[in-house]
Design an enzyme around this catalytic site. Structure first.
Site, PDB file in Angstrom:
ATOM      1  CG  ASN A   1      -2.149  -0.881   1.033  1.00  0.00           C
ATOM      2  OD1 ASN A   1      -2.551  -1.201  -0.069  1.00  0.00           O
ATOM      3  ND2 ASN A   1      -2.726  -1.293   2.142  1.00  0.00           N
TER       4      ASN A   1
ATOM      5  CG  ASP B   1      -3.210  -8.075   6.571  1.00  0.00           C
ATOM      6  OD1 ASP B   1      -3.879  -8.065   7.630  1.00  0.00           O
ATOM      7  OD2 ASP B   1      -1.965  -8.078   6.568  1.00  0.00           O
TER       8      ASP B   1
END
Length: 149
Positions: free
Chosen positions: A82, A117
């Protein structure tokens, strides 16, 4: 045609229309329930619905004295991806992970996105040997996916 025959025809028409509307409402309700239980991005069960299903499976397992295997999946280095490549690439990784999990499990198994996640993969009425066979398929798919990067 007399007045009673016209009223019967009108009543039949109204009842048929009512049945049509009820069928459409049931279909829309089913679709809403589905959408409310699925994680919008990964298309696996969301946390709330998944944990409710897991709780039912745990009770079933206890009552029927059957095995259940629950596996925790954590996507490594999502924060790094990210930060380095943007959230769109991180989302792609999560979507791909969920897809690999969904396509590798059996019809009786299910995947839950816990958040971020983290995923759970649940194998109801399953031995560790059977679950390991599925994990082998998952690992093979992940390795193949990594080779394509």
């Amino acid at each position: 045609m007399n007045y009673n025959e016209m009223n019967k025809e009108k009543l039949i028409q109204i009842l048929m229309e009512k049945d049509k509307i009820l069928r459409e409402l049931r279909l829309k309700n089913k679709k809403l329930n589905y959408l409310a239980s699925i994680d919008a991005m990964t298309r696996v069960l969301n946390r709330k619905s998944g944990l409710e299903l897991l709780e039912r499976e745990l009770k079933f397992s206890k009552i029927n004295n059957t095995n259940i295997v629950v596996c925790f999946v954590d996507v490594d280095k999502l924060k790094y991806i990210n930060d380095a490549f943007g959230h769109e690439e991180g989302d792609k990784l999560l979507i791909n992970t969920a897809l690999i999990l969904k396509e590798s499990i059996r019809k009786t198994d299910f995947v839950i996105r816990m958040g971020g996640d983290e995923f759970l993969v649940v194998f109801p009425q399953t031995t560790m040997k059977e679950a390991n066979k599925v994990w082998y398929r998952i690992l093979k798919r992940v390795e193949e996916s990594n080779e394509n990067i």
